[in-house]
Design an enzyme around this catalytic site. Structure first.
Site, mmCIF file in Angstrom:
data_model
loop_
_atom_site.group_PDB
_atom_site.id
_atom_site.type_symbol
_atom_site.label_atom_id
_atom_site.label_comp_id
_atom_site.label_asym_id
_atom_site.label_seq_id
_atom_site.Cartn_x
_atom_site.Cartn_y
_atom_site.Cartn_z
ATOM 1 N N SER A 68 73.927 23.656 2.589
ATOM 2 C CA SER A 68 73.558 25.064 2.441
ATOM 3 C C SER A 68 74.834 25.823 2.121
ATOM 4 C CB SER A 68 72.934 25.595 3.737
ATOM 5 O OG SER A 68 72.523 26.933 3.576
ATOM 6 N N GLU A 69 74.796 26.638 1.070
ATOM 7 C CA GLU A 69 76.026 27.221 0.541
ATOM 8 C C GLU A 69 76.724 28.185 1.502
ATOM 9 O OE1 GLU A 69 74.536 30.794 -2.299
ATOM 10 O OE2 GLU A 69 73.714 28.828 -2.727
#
Length: 219
Positions: A46-47
Site C-alpha cells: 500500500s503506497e
C-alpha cells in the site's frame, strides 16, 4: 452475467505469482487482498507505507491506525513492514514492484490510462498513480467495461487527462479479460454467460477476437 466487484477481484488475484511484490490501488484492486491463493505467497504494498498487506479485517481485529491508501482499515500479514510514504515511493520509483493493479475511468488501445480526474469535478489530488504507472514492471487495470450510461470505457484514445501513456498491459473488466498490444484490445477471456457480441458492442476501441474465447474461472 457481468461480474461483481468481488468477482473481478477474484480474477485479479489469479494473476498473482509466488514471490510477487504487488501494489493494489484504491477501489476494486484492494479487494484482491481477500482472494490471494493459499498456495502462494505475495507481498502486497500500500503506497502509504505498508508492505505485507493482508485481507480486510473482521469486526474482531479492526485497528483504526492500520489503513491503506484509500483510508480503509486493513490487516498486516506475517513478515509485514511499516515505513514512511517516502520509502514507499522509493520502492515504486525504483522499479521494485513487480506489478500494480489500478482502477481507471478510461483506457485506450495504445495502453494509455486516465484514472485521476474528471474535469469540473472535485478531486482530492492525483495520488500516487503517476508514479505507479511509470515505475511498475507490469500494470493491470480493473474497471467496469462501460459507464453507468452504457458508454464504453475502452476507447480508441482516452478523452480525459492521462495518468500514463503506453503503459497498460492487461485489463480485467466485469465482462472480459483483455490484453493490450499492437494498438488493439485482444480478447482473452469472457465473464461466465457473457457473449462475445456484448463485449464487441461495449468496446469502442479496436477489438481483436481470435479463436474460441474461454469463460473465466471464478472462485
Amino acid at each position: 452475467m457481468a461480474l461483481s466487484r468481488d468477482q473481478i477481484a477474484m480474477r485479479v488475484a489469479q494473476e498473482f505469482q509466488d514471490g510477487d511484490y504487488v501494489n493494489l490501488g484504491i477501489g476494486i484492486p484492494t479487494l484482491a487482498a481477500n482472494y490471494v491463493p493459499e498456495d502462494i505467497q505475495v507481498m502486497l504494498q500500500s503506497e502509504n507505507g505498508l508492505l505485507g498487506m493482508g485481507p480486510y479485517p473482521t469486526e474482531d481485529n479492526v485497528d483504526a491506525d492500520m489503513i491503506n491508501a484509500g483510508k480503509e482499515t486493513v490487516t498486516a500479514s506475517t513478515g509485514a513492514s511499516i515505513f514512511s510514504s517516502a520509502e514507499s515511493f522509493a520502492m515504486i520509483r525504483g522499479g521494485h514492484v513487480d506489478f500494480t493493479v489500478l482502477g481507471a475511468f478510461e483506457v485506450d488501445v495504445s495502453g494509455s490510462i486516465a484514472s485521476w480526474m474528471i474535469p469540473g469535478k472535485l478531486i482530492k489530488g492525483m495520488g500516487g498513480a503517476m508514479d505507479l504507472v511509470a515505475g511498475a514492471k507490469n500494470i493491470i487495470v480493473t474497471m467496469t467495461h462501460a459507464d453507468k450510461h452504457g458508454n464504453s470505457k475502452l476507447l480508441p484514445a482516452c478523452t480525459l487527462p492521462l495518468t500514463g501513456v503506453n503503459c497498460i498491459t492487461r485489463i480485467i473488466t466485469d465482462l472480459a479479460v483483455l490484453e493490450v498490444k499492437d494498438n488493439a484490445f485482444h480478447l482473452r477471456e469472457r465473464a461466465p454467460g457473457v457473449s462475445i457480441e456484448e463485449i464487441i458492442e461495449k468496446t469502442a476501441g479496436k477489438l481483436v477476437v481470435e479463436g474460441d474465447i474461454p469463460e473465466m474461472t471464478i472462485g
